[in-house]
Design an enzyme around this catalytic site. Structure first.
Site, short mmCIF file in Angstrom:
data_model
loop_
_atom_site.label_atom_id
_atom_site.label_comp_id
_atom_site.label_asym_id
_atom_site.label_seq_id
_atom_site.Cartn_x
_atom_site.Cartn_y
_atom_site.Cartn_z
N ASP A 81 61.23 56.52 46.11
CA ASP A 81 60.10 56.75 45.61
C ASP A 81 59.15 56.03 46.83
O ASP A 81 59.29 55.03 47.21
CB ASP A 81 59.80 55.04 44.87
N ASP A 88 59.42 58.52 34.45
CA ASP A 88 59.27 57.51 35.27
C ASP A 88 58.96 56.32 34.59
O ASP A 88 57.19 56.49 35.54
CB ASP A 88 59.24 58.06 36.51
#
Ligand code: DX5
Length: 226
Positions: A36, A176
């Protein structure tokens, strides 16, 4: 490839023992790692640079993908490919020239994915589907792990899955944010086939082995109902 893949989000891994956490995710049977990447502008948080991904590449055998939650990611693509990511996922909202950026990822020899924030319609990516192998439907507003799942995204997941099916494209729908055993059946029933999870993997009581197994069992429930 499994019917539903589990993607371990590095954001939730203990940064003081990152290598060991990735090893545990591998032994738990995670299909790949998602990095991320946050720049403090596109999202109000700041995380990993290419050097961290490159170091992790030395100790993990899992495939890596970078989720670039950054403004205008075009300048960063090569660095994350060189760091060992086989897929780069960029946000439709972060690229003035989305078609060009996705094409550039392919030119670098990597697979391209495109991500949609909760407020962004699927129509925003309908003209670039020929350039991607993955569409990431965010089920939280990006920037932090451990947020609450937005069940309102299930309609959008279904819309994305139908669009891909109608076009006969080999594109995986990934989700997600707040993905856990409680929420996995709903996203899989809607059409998601890749589950990005941080808290539910690295924060699971009993560790990633327990977390990944619970996600796979929950995903199977969704497939039965799909
Ligand atoms: C978006 C991040 C998070 C993270 C997963 O800000 O991309 O969604 O990967 O977070 P969890 O699984 O902890 O909700």
């Amino acid at each position: 490839m499994r019917a539903v893949e589990v993607v371990a989000s590095a954001l939730a891994a203990d940064p003081t023992r990152l290598g060991l956490e990735l090893e545990a995710a591998e032994h738990a049977g995670a299909d790949r790692v998602q990095w991320d990447i946050m720049d403090g502008h596109f999202v109000p948080n700041f995380t990993f640079g290419p050097h961290v991904v490159a170091a992790a590449r030395q100790v993990s055998r899992l495939p890596f993908e970078a989720h670039l939650m950054v403004e205008e990611p075009g300048e960063l693509l090569g660095a994350f490919v060189d760091a060992g990511c086989e897929r780069l996922i960029v946000h439709a909202e972060a690229c003035r020239q989305l078609h060009r950026v996705l094409g550039r990822i392919g030119e670098l020899g990597a697979k391209a994915g495109v991500a949609l924030n909760p407020a962004t319609p699927v129509s925003a990516v309908r003209h670039v589907l020929d350039l991607v192998d993955l569409v990431l439907v965010m089920t939280v507003n990006p920037g932090f792990g451990g947020q609450s799942y937005l069940s309102s995204m299930e309609e959008k997941i279904g819309e994305a899955a139908r669009l891909v099916t109608e076009r006969g494209l080999e594109i995986q729908i990934e989700v997600d944010g707040g993905i856990a055993p409680e929420t996995a059946p709903g996203v899989v029933r809607s059409g998601a086939r890749a589950l990005v999870a941080g808290t539910a993997v690295f924060g699971a009581a009993g560790g990633p082995a327990v977390g990944v197994r619970a996600l796979r069992e929950a995903a199977r429930k969704g497939l039965v109902g799909a």
